[in-house]
Design a protein around this motif. Sequence first.
Motif, short mmCIF file in Angstrom:
data_model
loop_
_atom_site.label_atom_id
_atom_site.label_comp_id
_atom_site.label_asym_id
_atom_site.label_seq_id
_atom_site.Cartn_x
_atom_site.Cartn_y
_atom_site.Cartn_z
N GLU A 284 40.95 29.68 49.84
CA GLU A 284 41.40 30.54 48.56
C GLU A 284 39.79 30.64 47.81
O GLU A 284 38.88 29.97 47.96
CB GLU A 284 42.30 29.78 47.64
N LEU A 285 39.96 31.65 47.08
CA LEU A 285 38.86 31.88 46.20
C LEU A 285 38.95 31.22 44.69
O LEU A 285 40.17 31.45 44.23
CB LEU A 285 38.66 33.72 46.05
N VAL A 286 37.92 30.73 44.40
CA VAL A 286 37.93 29.94 43.11
C VAL A 286 37.11 30.64 42.03
O VAL A 286 35.98 30.52 42.55
CB VAL A 286 37.68 28.23 43.40
N TYR A 287 37.68 30.97 41.08
CA TYR A 287 36.74 31.61 40.05
C TYR A 287 36.90 30.75 38.78
O TYR A 287 37.96 30.45 38.25
CB TYR A 287 37.25 33.04 39.55
N SER A 288 35.70 30.15 38.18
CA SER A 288 35.86 29.52 36.90
C SER A 288 35.23 30.09 35.54
O SER A 288 34.32 31.11 35.74
CB SER A 288 34.55 28.18 37.14
N TYR A 289 36.07 30.23 34.68
CA TYR A 289 35.80 30.97 33.52
C TYR A 289 35.80 30.00 32.13
O TYR A 289 36.67 29.18 32.00
CB TYR A 289 36.34 32.30 33.53
N ASP A 290 35.32 30.55 31.03
CA ASP A 290 35.34 30.24 29.76
C ASP A 290 36.38 30.67 28.97
O ASP A 290 36.44 31.88 28.85
CB ASP A 290 33.95 30.08 29.23
N THR A 291 37.40 30.06 28.67
CA THR A 291 38.64 30.49 28.01
C THR A 291 38.15 31.03 26.66
O THR A 291 38.78 31.71 25.92
CB THR A 291 39.81 29.52 27.82
N HIS A 292 37.03 30.49 25.94
CA HIS A 292 36.77 30.99 24.73
C HIS A 292 35.65 31.99 24.71
O HIS A 292 34.81 32.42 23.60
CB HIS A 292 36.34 29.59 23.84
N GLY A 293 35.07 32.37 25.74
CA GLY A 293 34.00 33.51 25.93
C GLY A 293 34.62 34.78 25.44
O GLY A 293 35.86 35.21 25.40
N ASP A 294 33.38 35.57 25.21
CA ASP A 294 33.74 37.08 24.83
C ASP A 294 34.82 37.99 25.84
O ASP A 294 35.56 38.39 25.55
CB ASP A 294 32.66 37.91 24.54
N SER A 295 34.43 37.54 26.93
CA SER A 295 35.09 38.02 28.31
C SER A 295 35.57 37.21 29.46
O SER A 295 34.26 36.41 29.53
CB SER A 295 34.56 39.36 28.65
N THR A 296 36.42 37.26 29.81
CA THR A 296 36.82 36.16 30.99
C THR A 296 36.16 36.90 32.25
O THR A 296 35.97 35.96 33.13
CB THR A 296 38.09 35.84 31.21
N GLY A 297 36.11 37.89 32.38
CA GLY A 297 35.69 38.65 33.46
C GLY A 297 36.74 38.93 34.59
O GLY A 297 36.58 39.61 35.66
N ILE A 298 37.87 38.40 34.16
CA ILE A 298 39.11 38.44 35.37
C ILE A 298 39.51 40.09 35.72
O ILE A 298 39.77 40.32 36.85
CB ILE A 298 40.14 37.42 34.76
N THR A 299 39.54 41.08 34.90
CA THR A 299 39.86 42.05 35.16
C THR A 299 39.13 42.82 36.01
O THR A 299 39.39 43.61 37.07
CB THR A 299 40.14 43.15 33.72
N GLY A 300 37.53 42.66 35.77
CA GLY A 300 36.74 43.16 36.81
C GLY A 300 36.88 42.54 38.13
O GLY A 300 36.58 43.26 39.01
N LEU A 301 37.11 41.29 37.98
CA LEU A 301 36.99 40.64 39.50
C LEU A 301 38.19 41.25 40.32
O LEU A 301 37.97 41.25 41.36
CB LEU A 301 37.07 39.10 39.09
N LEU A 302 39.53 41.31 39.75
CA LEU A 302 40.49 41.56 40.56
C LEU A 302 40.20 43.13 40.86
O LEU A 302 40.78 43.49 42.09
CB LEU A 302 41.80 41.76 39.58
N ALA A 303 39.69 44.05 40.08
CA ALA A 303 39.35 45.20 40.55
C ALA A 303 38.67 45.29 41.75
O ALA A 303 38.62 46.07 42.81
CB ALA A 303 38.77 46.22 39.64
N ASP A 304 37.29 44.39 41.60
CA ASP A 304 36.35 44.39 42.63
C ASP A 304 36.88 43.89 43.96
O ASP A 304 36.53 44.03 45.09
CB ASP A 304 35.13 43.51 42.21
N LEU A 305 38.08 42.93 43.81
CA LEU A 305 38.64 42.38 44.77
C LEU A 305 39.12 43.50 45.96
O LEU A 305 39.20 43.52 47.12
CB LEU A 305 39.66 41.40 44.64
N ARG A 306 39.84 44.46 45.34
CA ARG A 306 40.55 45.49 45.72
C ARG A 306 39.69 46.32 46.61
O ARG A 306 39.73 46.88 47.73
CB ARG A 306 41.47 46.31 45.02
#
Length: 308
Positions: A257-279
């Motif tokens: 599995e891919l594991v992505y660590s992120y800060d819940t209180h940051g300005d941006s989690t980066g999840i949206t960009g990650l999912l787009a780049d996965l595709r």
Amino acid sequence: MTTILNVSGVTKTYEGGFQALKGIDLEIEEGEILALLGPNGAGKTTLISIICGISTTSSGTITVGGFDHVKDYRAARDMIGLVPQEINLEPFETVMNTVRFSRGLFGRPRDDARIEEILKLLSLHDKKDSRIMTLSGGMKRRVLIAKALCHDPNILFLDEPTAGVDVELRKDMWDIVAKLKQTGVTVILTTHYIEEAEAMADRIGVISKGEILLIEDKDALIKRLGRKELIIECEPPVDAIPDGLAQYALTISDGGELVYSYDTHGDSTGITGLLADLRKAGLQMTDLSTRQSSLEDIFVDLVKEDAA
């Protein structure tokens, strides 16, 4: 809330120059449960020993319920109950006599009814006439707590209260501490078990190399320092991270599995960009889940930073 224990600028230096405590400042509120976490040799037991009058400070002051623990030693010590790490009980004595004797040491009049109340609280009442030598390790630890409570202290110190106790008895001990809090007793415990602190404490203190790294509300600490991980399952499982995803500092779990660590209180989690780049990378995602970092993760990170 009322401050019941105040530790200010406390240091402890032994002969030879080893400094066990380095300017400890600590305030404990009446009725709270504070868990003090730290690796072996961090200074936890030294601090408790000093507060309880077993050891002396090199400098600094301690007040218990407003009483100076040196100038008003008897009054300060009278407010404290201590459950030590080591089980040291008279094996041929009964539970009742053991607790009764401890009450007498504090100058309290004989009160078997009060002792029986304490034994019932600790699920020891049916063992009151049993000799200590016949009890299990878990029951002996309960006797230690009964001894510490027999003079009705305001503060109870538990130094590694569940060391060597199995998981079931450990959870029983947690229930006992919860009951003690309901009776108004302030509880301070040291522990190596992170889940113990997470289950019981109102506040968490972390001590390392004789210094308090932080003291904070447990939930606020986890929220402030905790990170989340996004676990991404792909089909087929991933065995290498594509170049197009290098910016996300992903890791691969043992299950692919891919594991992505992120800060819940940051300005941006980066999840949206990650999912787009996965595709874009041609990976077929089949499932997503998140995992909050635990108190253990936070503790390990703090101690690592202190050691650096």
